[in-house]
Enzyme design. Structure first.
Site, PDB file in Angstrom:
ATOM      1  N   TYR A 143       0.570  -1.235   0.118  1.00 52.74           N
ATOM      2  CA  TYR A 143       0.190   0.363   0.421  1.00 52.74           C
ATOM      3  C   TYR A 143       0.225   1.365   0.085  1.00 52.74           C
ATOM      4  O   TYR A 143       1.568   1.523   0.920  1.00 52.74           O
ATOM      5  CB  TYR A 143      -0.910   0.194   1.538  1.00 52.74           C
ATOM      6  CG  TYR A 143      -1.731   0.966   1.397  1.00 52.74           C
ATOM      7  CD1 TYR A 143      -2.691   1.236   0.401  1.00 52.74           C
ATOM      8  CD2 TYR A 143      -1.469   2.199   2.364  1.00 52.74           C
ATOM      9  CE1 TYR A 143      -3.738   2.376   0.550  1.00 52.74           C
ATOM     10  CE2 TYR A 143      -2.346   3.451   2.665  1.00 52.74           C
ATOM     11  CZ  TYR A 143      -3.372   3.789   1.421  1.00 52.74           C
ATOM     12  OH  TYR A 143      -4.139   4.439   2.147  1.00 52.74           O
ATOM     13  N   ASP A 231       9.292   2.349  -0.506  1.00 50.46           N
ATOM     14  CA  ASP A 231       8.064   3.489   0.947  1.00 50.46           C
ATOM     15  C   ASP A 231       7.826   2.734   2.499  1.00 50.46           C
ATOM     16  O   ASP A 231       7.990   2.132   2.564  1.00 50.46           O
ATOM     17  CB  ASP A 231       6.662   2.824  -0.059  1.00 50.46           C
ATOM     18  CG  ASP A 231       5.691   3.716   1.105  1.00 50.46           C
ATOM     19  OD1 ASP A 231       6.369   4.348   2.268  1.00 50.46           O
ATOM     20  OD2 ASP A 231       4.813   3.708   0.947  1.00 50.46           O
ATOM     21  N   LYS A 259       3.640   8.859   8.733  1.00 49.35           N
ATOM     22  CA  LYS A 259       4.396   8.088  10.461  1.00 49.35           C
ATOM     23  C   LYS A 259       4.510   8.826  11.397  1.00 49.35           C
ATOM     24  O   LYS A 259       4.373   9.489  12.073  1.00 49.35           O
ATOM     25  CB  LYS A 259       3.581   6.458  10.423  1.00 49.35           C
ATOM     26  CG  LYS A 259       2.293   5.827   9.049  1.00 49.35           C
ATOM     27  CD  LYS A 259       2.074   5.045   8.904  1.00 49.35           C
ATOM     28  CE  LYS A 259       1.386   4.570   8.716  1.00 49.35           C
ATOM     29  NZ  LYS A 259       0.934   4.172   7.006  1.00 49.35           N
TER      30      LYS A 259
HETATM   31  C1  LIG Z   1       0.079   4.903   5.503  1.00 51.36           C
HETATM   32  C2  LIG Z   1       0.994   4.313   4.834  1.00 51.36           C
HETATM   33  C3  LIG Z   1       1.019   5.475   3.485  1.00 51.36           C
HETATM   34  C4  LIG Z   1       0.014   6.644   3.252  1.00 51.36           C
HETATM   35  O1  LIG Z   1       0.526   7.612   4.554  1.00 51.36           O
HETATM   36  P1  LIG Z   1      -0.896   8.203   4.620  1.00 51.36           P
HETATM   37  O2  LIG Z   1      -0.653   9.539   6.005  1.00 51.36           O
HETATM   38  O3  LIG Z   1      -2.473   7.416   5.089  1.00 51.36           O
HETATM   39  O4  LIG Z   1      -1.677   8.957   3.492  1.00 51.36           O
HETATM   40  C5  LIG Z   1       1.833   4.699   2.375  1.00 51.36           C
HETATM   41  N1  LIG Z   1       2.680   4.043   2.660  1.00 51.36           N
HETATM   42  C6  LIG Z   1       2.024   3.031   3.271  1.00 51.36           C
HETATM   43  C7  LIG Z   1       3.367   2.113   3.414  1.00 51.36           C
HETATM   44  C8  LIG Z   1       2.123   3.185   4.342  1.00 51.36           C
HETATM   45  O5  LIG Z   1       1.806   2.822   5.611  1.00 51.36           O
END
Ligand SMILES: *Cc1c(COP(=O)(O)O)cnc(C)c1O
Length: 424
Positions: A143, A231, A259
């Protein structure tokens, strides 16, 4: 007057779609009524009814110190008293960027945005701008937020191109997005701008990269002239002080964060070498901007959080995670249930299956077997909040004491007895 969660949910649904501002919070995949949080401290959240939960959601990762950490709250208060947004650069942005540059080998320059979604979205734009190519490769089950390009679905084949992953995302938006299985190095050709990956997949439960996968991916990108994007929105500053790139000793071309680096305030960032980042406006032609980007409250919260994360903290997190993993395995081995607990450093997931899945195809039937839902509700009834969906991981924080981990294990042993197929 105490307002019941049920009532709040009805009220919320009248004015907010599904009653929530992010779908997983609605409990739609586990059933039941979400708890509406009133306040949180350390390892706990309390709902509006006054129920206390030992919280393993921790905002899906940002609260690595636990909730309402005094140092973070103080930093936010102090920043807020100086104004909350200026539309001009601040010293706080430099300090947080310097902290990230210091900790992650290979990063020289950082751009702050407001979410992980923005970070990955812009990282792709940067990669396309730098390489002058258009194709993007992503892995099924990883994701990367909800930008159109990255909401591509996987088909049943080995690699699928251009299938929309959501209503409202036209096939034209994902035309250049190729979706491939995790843990297998795809063919990368001269039309590929970038390969984006969660170095440890943490949005399909926890799926560890096979030995060599990330290294081989890096080499394949290099030889095709494509950029590798890690990511690290979850793994960044959680897996280690230098995130996944340090843990696996693989240096991507672009890193994405979110995060933890906002300490619980809305934030994201992407980072790379100074040369790559110079393609961004104002120095280069790749446009990106943000009214609230580098927000002083978010910068202060992120900096306060990172300052409290040193090697002993990572060691502690890993030790309680090991304790939790071992304890859960033992508790469940006494029942009729099959469980595997994938674990990478302080990252931990739960699969109700005999074998550890390696990719999304393997994860899906396990996640949909209904056992997580039963486990989740059993735990919640006993005051332990796990993520309300089988595709998430657990987020133990530094506020989770060994005693609380042991309590969690004891509660889990009771729950598995109840949900065992043979009801032992
Ligand atoms: C949470 C998450 C996102 C998206 O971040 P948001 O602040 O919710 O837009 C992207 N990549 C990973 C791996 C995530 O866990």
């Amino acid at each position: 007057m105490v307002e019941k969660n049920q009532n709040l949910f009805e009220r919320a649904k009248k004015v907010i779609p599904g009653g929530v501002n992010s779908p997983v919070r609605s409990f739609s995949s586990v059933g039941g009524v979400p708890y509406f949080v009133r306040n949180a401290e350390g390892p706990y959240v309390w709902d509006e009814e006054g129920n206390r939960y030992l919280d393993y959601v921790q905002s899906y990762g940002p609260m690595i110190l636990g909730h309402s950490h005094p140092a973070v709250i103080e930093a936010i208060n102090k920043a807020a008293s100086c104004g909350t947004s200026y539309g001009a650069p601040t010293k706080k942005e430099i300090v947080l960027a310097e902290t990230i540059v210091e900790r992650v080998k290979g990063i020289e320059s950082v751009r702050f945005v407001n979410s992980g979604t923005e970070a990955t979205m812009t990282a792709l734009r940067l990669a396309r701008g730098v390489t002058k190519r258009s194709k993007i490769i992503k892995f099924s089950g990883c994701y990367h937020g909800h930008s159109d390009t990255l909401l591509a679905a996987a088909g049943s084949g080995v690699a699928t191109q251009g299938i929309s992953g959501s209503d409202g995302v036209p096939e034209s938006a994902v035309f250049d997005t190729l979706v491939v299985p995790f843990n297998r190095v795809p063919e990368i050709d001269q039309s590929t701008a970038a390969v984006i990956v969660e170095p440890v997949a943490a949005n399909m439960g926890l799926v560890e990269p096979k030995p060599g996968f990330l290294q081989e991916l890096k080499m394949a990108c290099n030889s095709a002239g494509a950029l590798l994007i890690f990511d690290e929105v979850i793994t960044g500053f959680r897996l280690s002080s230098g995130g996944a790139s340090k843990w696996y000793d693989v240096t991507p071309d672009i890193w994405c964060y979110g995060k933890i680096i906002g300490g619980g305030l809305p934030v994201g960032a992407f980072a790379a070498s100074r040369e790559l980042m110079s393609y961004l406006a104002p120095t280069g032609g790749v446009y990106q901007a943000g009214t609230l980007s580098g927000n002083p409250l978010a910068m202060a919260a992120g900096q306060a959080t990172l300052e409290l994360l040193g090697e002993p903290e990572y060691e502690y997190l890993e030790s309680i995670t090991n304790r939790l993993a071992e304890g859960l395995k033992e508790a469940i081995s006494k029942s009729d249930l099959e469980i595997c607990i994938p674990k990478v450093g302080p990252l931990i997931g739960i699969f109700f299956s005999v074998n550890k899945p390696d990719n999304f195809e393997e994860v899906k039937p396990i996640a949909e077997n209904g056992l997580y839902r039963d486990f989740f509700h059993g735990m919640l009834e006993r005051g332990v909040a796990l993520a309300p969906g089988p595709y998430e991981v657990l987020f133990p924080s530094l506020a989770h004491t060994e005693k609380l981990i042991d309590e969690t294990i004891e509660i889990a042993s009771d729950v598995v007895k109840e949900i065992s197929p043979n009801g032992t």
